[in-house]
Write a protein that holds these residues in place. Sequence first.
Motif, short mmCIF file in Angstrom:
data_model
loop_
_atom_site.label_atom_id
_atom_site.label_comp_id
_atom_site.label_asym_id
_atom_site.label_seq_id
_atom_site.Cartn_x
_atom_site.Cartn_y
_atom_site.Cartn_z
N ALA A 129 46.96 40.80 42.20
CA ALA A 129 48.05 41.30 41.34
C ALA A 129 47.78 41.11 39.85
O ALA A 129 48.65 40.71 39.09
CB ALA A 129 49.38 40.65 41.73
N LEU A 181 47.15 42.56 36.10
CA LEU A 181 47.59 43.77 35.40
C LEU A 181 46.34 44.49 34.90
O LEU A 181 45.62 43.96 34.06
CB LEU A 181 48.51 43.38 34.24
CG LEU A 181 49.69 42.49 34.64
CD1 LEU A 181 50.51 42.08 33.43
CD2 LEU A 181 50.57 43.18 35.68
N PRO A 182 46.06 45.68 35.44
CA PRO A 182 44.75 46.31 35.17
C PRO A 182 44.57 46.74 33.72
O PRO A 182 43.45 46.96 33.28
CB PRO A 182 44.73 47.52 36.11
CG PRO A 182 46.15 47.77 36.46
CD PRO A 182 46.86 46.46 36.38
N TRP A 183 45.67 46.85 32.96
CA TRP A 183 45.54 47.29 31.58
C TRP A 183 45.29 46.11 30.64
O TRP A 183 45.14 46.29 29.45
CB TRP A 183 46.78 48.06 31.14
CG TRP A 183 48.06 47.32 31.35
CD1 TRP A 183 48.66 46.48 30.47
CD2 TRP A 183 48.89 47.36 32.51
NE1 TRP A 183 49.80 45.97 31.03
CE2 TRP A 183 49.98 46.50 32.28
CE3 TRP A 183 48.81 48.04 33.73
CZ2 TRP A 183 50.99 46.30 33.22
CZ3 TRP A 183 49.81 47.83 34.66
CH2 TRP A 183 50.88 46.97 34.40
N ARG A 184 45.28 44.91 31.20
CA ARG A 184 45.00 43.74 30.38
C ARG A 184 43.65 43.16 30.75
O ARG A 184 43.21 43.26 31.89
CB ARG A 184 46.06 42.66 30.61
CG ARG A 184 47.38 42.96 29.94
CD ARG A 184 48.41 41.91 30.30
NE ARG A 184 49.65 42.17 29.60
CZ ARG A 184 49.95 41.60 28.43
NH1 ARG A 184 49.14 40.73 27.88
NH2 ARG A 184 51.09 41.90 27.84
N ARG A 222 37.99 43.88 31.88
CA ARG A 222 39.21 44.27 32.58
C ARG A 222 39.03 44.02 34.08
O ARG A 222 37.90 43.98 34.56
CB ARG A 222 39.51 45.75 32.32
CG ARG A 222 39.86 45.96 30.88
CD ARG A 222 40.69 47.19 30.62
NE ARG A 222 40.67 47.44 29.18
CZ ARG A 222 41.55 46.95 28.34
NH1 ARG A 222 42.54 46.22 28.76
NH2 ARG A 222 41.44 47.18 27.04
N SER A 231 39.07 45.81 36.61
CA SER A 231 38.22 46.74 37.35
C SER A 231 36.74 46.43 37.20
O SER A 231 35.93 46.90 37.98
CB SER A 231 38.50 48.17 36.88
OG SER A 231 38.25 48.26 35.50
#
Lengths: 307, 280
Positions: A89, A91-94, A136, A138
């Motif tokens: 969980a 946050l992929p934008w952080r 990130r 990803s």
Amino acid sequence: MTDKFISIEGISKRYPGASGATTTVFENLWLSMARGEFCCVIGHSGCGKTTVLNILAGLDAPSEGVVIVDGQAISGTSLDRAVIFQSHALLPWRTVLGNVAYAVSSKWRKWDRAKVKAHAQTFIDLVGLTGSEHKRPSELSGGMKQRVGIARALSITPKMMLMDEPFSALDALTRGTLQDEVRRICLETGQTAFMITHDVDEAIYLADKIFLMTNGPGAVLAEVVENPLPRDRGRTDLHRHPLYYALRNHIIDFLVTRSKTFVAETPDHDPRSVPVIHIGKPGLTIASSGDEPRQAWIPGTNPGLSA
Amino acid sequence: MTTTSLRLRAGLVSIVLLAAFLGIWHLATRSAGPTTAMSPEYAKLMGLTATQGKSAMPGPLDVGAKLWEHLRRPFYDNGPNDKGLGIQLGYSIARVGMGYLLAVLVAIPLGFLIGMSPLLSKALDPFIQVLKPISPLAWMPLALYTIKDSSISAIFVIFICSIWPMLLNTVFGVASVRKEWINVARTLEVGTLRRAFTVILPAAAPTILTGMRISIGIAWLVIVAAEMLVGGTGIGYFVWNEWNNLSITNVIIAILLIGVVGMLLDQILARFTRMVTFPE
Ligand SMILES: Nc1ncnc2c1ncn2[C@@H]1O[C@H](COP(=O)(O)OP(=O)(O)O)[C@@H](O)[C@H]1O
Ligand SMILES: [Mg+2]
């Protein structure tokens, strides 16, 4: 055990089922944990482990009963109870740093940027992610993502950690390393930990106490197994301990057969005083009486002799 | 095969196709049809089509020459019926921009509220379901009657047509933020407002931007029709005016430019969408 840091008192969870009937996931569940204790829950899928953890976290409310943490009944989530999610969980934008800093700045809202960053960095270093701060999610492997999840949970210096199968999606090697680290960190910081797992060896390595749950619906907490292994156990020579196989066999027997039959075979099961199982010789442990839970003794067996 | 070589080959095929299209167009419009004998006055009226068998459809060379002329003087203004293409496109883009911006200002906050509240979501659903399929041009008479200003009416039509995709995508994006991310915010005791900005907005941003991209496309489709109706200025009016002037060349040029501007608008939104999309 007089120090009940966490006490789950008679909680149940029901969902409205099809055609007006209600499904009872579990009912009248009691369990307690001492400060600094590491507890694992084992049970088959669907028995309500995640539900119990979510209730402990305050993400879900029980249909009945209360949860008392440190003398206070909980209502809702708290920064004192950190959750490590199964699917990390993040946050992929952080970035890695951003994810940890988000938790830090949520706890200490008045801190300036530099202080938040420095604090977050400490915990990123702690889980061995130094150098990956600006990646990130990803760009990270599964193990690294879960490390970030652990850093995020620890960074708010919680009173307890709740983990829902945190390592189940990882390969064996990464899982081993992370188990070592979680164990080290929990021992160093005196964390109280509640962890759901499917992995018997993981439970034996990490836990002080293992909660065994029967199959759902209508699951019950069948037994609390005290881990007879010394606190300074090592992951690699775990299996050399004389009580290791007895403990392992007991848990596996439970999972394979008794988890299905327990409720039918034990009509006098008292959910308020769940039997505490000590693996080993009765004479080695001092049994107490009174309102303490019933005690049961499982003889330690030599794996070389048992079939 | 590497991707670069694929791109190169695709580019080559594109160029070949364009050349083939222009070639066929050229040949088709050049060929002389049968001419009939007629009185000189009648011939004058009928123009080159009748007298020299030249096609009424301009060829690529005519269009190219005219386009060059337009591109050299995009901003001239010789009165209401003769303005440079740059000016006309500018009017259209300004109208689309204003209507679209108003729609963004309404749709995104409203979509947020609806997406976060199951009650509002259910209560407003019937209205949205009825309003959404209405052709934006059907609003035109009502807009003209109430607003009494053709230019503002056109902006209103853009507003009303671009609001729905944005609103629905915002609602959907906000309502379907992954539960775990919300749970992360909840376990960190993040307040509602901060949660909206730090979790829900970034999580829903790709969906919202996709809605905005659909909206800008629709707005650009609708402005041409709206300007044909209200007249005065804009690329839509230009198309209609040149049709009345029987200048097919200018109509073709306008069609080409409408396509190019539409593509640019779409690309801009596509870039923004990429900027807010993060793989997990
Ligand atoms: N929202 C829900 N509505 C109905 N049933 C649910 C809901 N959430 C969970 N359950 C049921 O509760 C049971 C326990 O779920 P869970 O706690 O996730 O089990 P576990 O983590 O042990 O696999 C499951 O049988 C599941 O079907
Ligand atoms: Mg589960």
